[in-house]
Design a protein around this motif. Structure first.
Motif, PDB file in Angstrom:
ATOM      1  N   ARG A  92      -3.208 -15.432   5.803  1.00  0.00           N
ATOM      2  CA  ARG A  92      -2.181 -14.528   6.320  1.00  0.00           C
ATOM      3  C   ARG A  92      -1.590 -13.586   5.275  1.00  0.00           C
ATOM      4  O   ARG A  92      -1.081 -12.522   5.604  1.00  0.00           O
ATOM      5  CB  ARG A  92      -1.052 -15.328   6.973  1.00  0.00           C
ATOM      6  N   LYS A  93      -1.642 -13.952   3.999  1.00  0.00           N
ATOM      7  CA  LYS A  93      -1.017 -13.135   2.954  1.00  0.00           C
ATOM      8  C   LYS A  93      -1.958 -12.096   2.353  1.00  0.00           C
ATOM      9  O   LYS A  93      -1.537 -11.296   1.513  1.00  0.00           O
ATOM     10  CB  LYS A  93      -0.479 -14.035   1.844  1.00  0.00           C
ATOM     11  N   SER A  94      -3.208 -12.082   2.774  1.00  0.00           N
ATOM     12  CA  SER A  94      -4.169 -11.145   2.181  1.00  0.00           C
ATOM     13  C   SER A  94      -3.925  -9.729   2.698  1.00  0.00           C
ATOM     14  O   SER A  94      -3.332  -9.538   3.761  1.00  0.00           O
ATOM     15  CB  SER A  94      -5.603 -11.588   2.493  1.00  0.00           C
ATOM     16  N   PRO A  95      -4.396  -8.708   1.967  1.00  0.00           N
ATOM     17  CA  PRO A  95      -4.152  -7.318   2.371  1.00  0.00           C
ATOM     18  C   PRO A  95      -5.135  -6.796   3.405  1.00  0.00           C
ATOM     19  O   PRO A  95      -5.033  -5.640   3.826  1.00  0.00           O
ATOM     20  CB  PRO A  95      -4.313  -6.556   1.051  1.00  0.00           C
ATOM     21  N   PHE A  96      -6.085  -7.628   3.828  1.00  0.00           N
ATOM     22  CA  PHE A  96      -7.125  -7.150   4.729  1.00  0.00           C
ATOM     23  C   PHE A  96      -6.680  -7.160   6.186  1.00  0.00           C
ATOM     24  O   PHE A  96      -5.694  -7.799   6.555  1.00  0.00           O
ATOM     25  CB  PHE A  96      -8.392  -7.987   4.558  1.00  0.00           C
ATOM     26  N   GLY A 113      -5.631  -6.019  13.517  1.00  0.00           N
ATOM     27  CA  GLY A 113      -5.857  -4.751  12.854  1.00  0.00           C
ATOM     28  C   GLY A 113      -5.200  -4.733  11.493  1.00  0.00           C
ATOM     29  O   GLY A 113      -5.074  -5.775  10.834  1.00  0.00           O
ATOM     30  N   LEU A 114      -4.723  -3.568  11.100  1.00  0.00           N
ATOM     31  CA  LEU A 114      -4.092  -3.381   9.786  1.00  0.00           C
ATOM     32  C   LEU A 114      -2.687  -2.845   9.987  1.00  0.00           C
ATOM     33  O   LEU A 114      -2.510  -1.739  10.515  1.00  0.00           O
ATOM     34  CB  LEU A 114      -4.924  -2.407   8.953  1.00  0.00           C
ATOM     35  N   TRP A 115      -1.697  -3.604   9.537  1.00  0.00           N
ATOM     36  CA  TRP A 115      -0.289  -3.248   9.739  1.00  0.00           C
ATOM     37  C   TRP A 115       0.289  -2.626   8.472  1.00  0.00           C
ATOM     38  O   TRP A 115       0.303  -3.239   7.423  1.00  0.00           O
ATOM     39  CB  TRP A 115       0.512  -4.484  10.134  1.00  0.00           C
ATOM     40  N   MET A 116       0.787  -1.406   8.577  1.00  0.00           N
ATOM     41  CA  MET A 116       1.494  -0.706   7.520  1.00  0.00           C
ATOM     42  C   MET A 116       0.858  -0.855   6.138  1.00  0.00           C
ATOM     43  O   MET A 116       1.443  -1.460   5.225  1.00  0.00           O
ATOM     44  CB  MET A 116       2.958  -1.164   7.473  1.00  0.00           C
ATOM     45  N   PRO A 117      -0.346  -0.333   5.940  1.00  0.00           N
ATOM     46  CA  PRO A 117      -1.001  -0.433   4.623  1.00  0.00           C
ATOM     47  C   PRO A 117      -0.272   0.399   3.578  1.00  0.00           C
ATOM     48  O   PRO A 117       0.499   1.307   3.915  1.00  0.00           O
ATOM     49  CB  PRO A 117      -2.400   0.134   4.898  1.00  0.00           C
ATOM     50  N   ARG A 218     -14.188  -2.734   5.367  1.00  0.00           N
ATOM     51  CA  ARG A 218     -15.152  -2.112   4.433  1.00  0.00           C
ATOM     52  C   ARG A 218     -14.489  -0.952   3.721  1.00  0.00           C
ATOM     53  O   ARG A 218     -14.791  -0.661   2.553  1.00  0.00           O
ATOM     54  CB  ARG A 218     -16.395  -1.688   5.198  1.00  0.00           C
ATOM     55  N   THR A 219     -13.561  -0.280   4.410  1.00  0.00           N
ATOM     56  CA  THR A 219     -12.813   0.810   3.778  1.00  0.00           C
ATOM     57  C   THR A 219     -11.900   0.279   2.697  1.00  0.00           C
ATOM     58  O   THR A 219     -11.830   0.821   1.586  1.00  0.00           O
ATOM     59  CB  THR A 219     -11.989   1.561   4.842  1.00  0.00           C
ATOM     60  N   LEU A 220     -11.198  -0.801   2.977  1.00  0.00           N
ATOM     61  CA  LEU A 220     -10.266  -1.381   2.011  1.00  0.00           C
ATOM     62  C   LEU A 220     -11.000  -1.952   0.796  1.00  0.00           C
ATOM     63  O   LEU A 220     -10.481  -1.934  -0.320  1.00  0.00           O
ATOM     64  CB  LEU A 220      -9.447  -2.483   2.668  1.00  0.00           C
ATOM     65  N   GLN A 221     -12.199  -2.441   1.002  1.00  0.00           N
ATOM     66  CA  GLN A 221     -12.958  -3.067  -0.076  1.00  0.00           C
ATOM     67  C   GLN A 221     -13.587  -2.066  -1.026  1.00  0.00           C
ATOM     68  O   GLN A 221     -14.065  -2.432  -2.100  1.00  0.00           O
ATOM     69  CB  GLN A 221     -14.038  -3.980   0.512  1.00  0.00           C
ATOM     70  N   GLN A 222     -13.565  -0.793  -0.678  1.00  0.00           N
ATOM     71  CA  GLN A 222     -14.177   0.227  -1.535  1.00  0.00           C
ATOM     72  C   GLN A 222     -13.487   0.298  -2.897  1.00  0.00           C
ATOM     73  O   GLN A 222     -14.130   0.631  -3.900  1.00  0.00           O
ATOM     74  CB  GLN A 222     -14.124   1.597  -0.844  1.00  0.00           C
ATOM     75  N   ASP A 223     -12.196  -0.005  -2.938  1.00  0.00           N
ATOM     76  CA  ASP A 223     -11.457   0.087  -4.203  1.00  0.00           C
ATOM     77  C   ASP A 223     -11.168  -1.278  -4.800  1.00  0.00           C
ATOM     78  O   ASP A 223     -10.422  -1.379  -5.777  1.00  0.00           O
ATOM     79  CB  ASP A 223     -10.139   0.829  -3.976  1.00  0.00           C
ATOM     80  N   VAL A 224     -11.737  -2.336  -4.209  1.00  0.00           N
ATOM     81  CA  VAL A 224     -11.478  -3.681  -4.733  1.00  0.00           C
ATOM     82  C   VAL A 224     -12.436  -3.977  -5.891  1.00  0.00           C
ATOM     83  O   VAL A 224     -13.614  -3.681  -5.825  1.00  0.00           O
ATOM     84  CB  VAL A 224     -11.671  -4.721  -3.625  1.00  0.00           C
TER      85      VAL A 224
END
Length: 224
Positions: A92-96, A113-117, A218-224
């Motif tokens: 639950r605490k991960s940014p994904f 989904g993704l809440w307030m990135p 996959r979008t979020l992982q581009q900068d990981v």
């Protein structure tokens, strides 16, 4: 399914949101918490067969605490009046992006989904939607997605009133480029919460959401 006692506890908590009442009814809380965790674990066990990113997660990794953080809030009631679980890679605490189940009598829903990135993630999301609009739009137009969620959620404060910098108003994706969160949800009635079909309904709704989460992550992982 969830036990009727779980819903009754949450209904009573909403009417008696204070520590003395909660302490006096702690046994009922513990029973309701275990009931919710058991349901979420069943969902995880089924869902991970298709989504390997959540393999090995336990309900404890995903269920939120019932205590509210009241340090910076005008509302000083100490407890949430719902049970919630965020099922996603890293817990639950991960940014994904992930799946979410919200149990609250009269206001329950399945979604995710993704809440307030953060600003960087939001910028990357908009760029990916713009570059891959045909793919993104296709996910939202898929028959099962439309039937389950209709579209992405556009609640108050979740969308810009003007076009984001760098994007023109005639961009075919402009309505989605304005979003500040990328989530979908479908309601669950009180009756459905206590029916045996809740498990099947939840897993099916999450599986329908999977392509959207894969696009976002996959979008979020581009900068990981």
């Amino acid at each position: 399914m969830l036990e009727p006692q779980t819903l009754r506890f949450l209904t009573q908590l909403k009417k008696n949101n204070n520590k003395p009442w909660f302490d006096a009814n702690r046994k009922q809380y513990e029973a309701a918490k275990i009931d919710f965790q058991n349901f979420i674990q069943l969902v995880i066990d089924d869902l991970q067969r298709k989504d390997l990113t959540i393999a090995g997660l336990s309900a404890r990794d995903c269920v939120f605490r019932i205590n509210r953080d009241i340090r910076f809030s005008k509302d000083k009631t100490p407890y949430k009046t719902n049970f919630g679980a965020s099922i996603k890679m890293g817990g639950r605490k991960s940014p994904f992006a992930g799946y979410y189940f919200h149990c609250e009598p009269g206001a329950s829903f399945i979604g995710g989904g993704l809440w307030m990135p953060d600003n960087t993630s939001l910028k990357n999301m908009r760029q990916e939607i713009d570059y891959c609009w045909e793919e993104f739009g296709g996910i939202l137009q898929e028959k099962k997605f439309k039937a389950t969620y209709s579209d992405l959620y556009r609640g108050e404060g979740l969308s810009l009133s003007t076009n984001p910098k760098g994007y023109e108003k005639d961009n075919p994706a402009i309505d989605y480029l304005k979003l500040k969160s990328f989530i979908a949800e479908t309601p669950v009635s009180n009756e459905e919460l206590t029916q045996a079909s809740l498990h099947k309904k939840t897993v099916a709704a999450f599986e329908t959401l999977m392509p959207l989460l894969q696009f976002i992550n996959r979008t979020l992982q581009q900068d990981v």
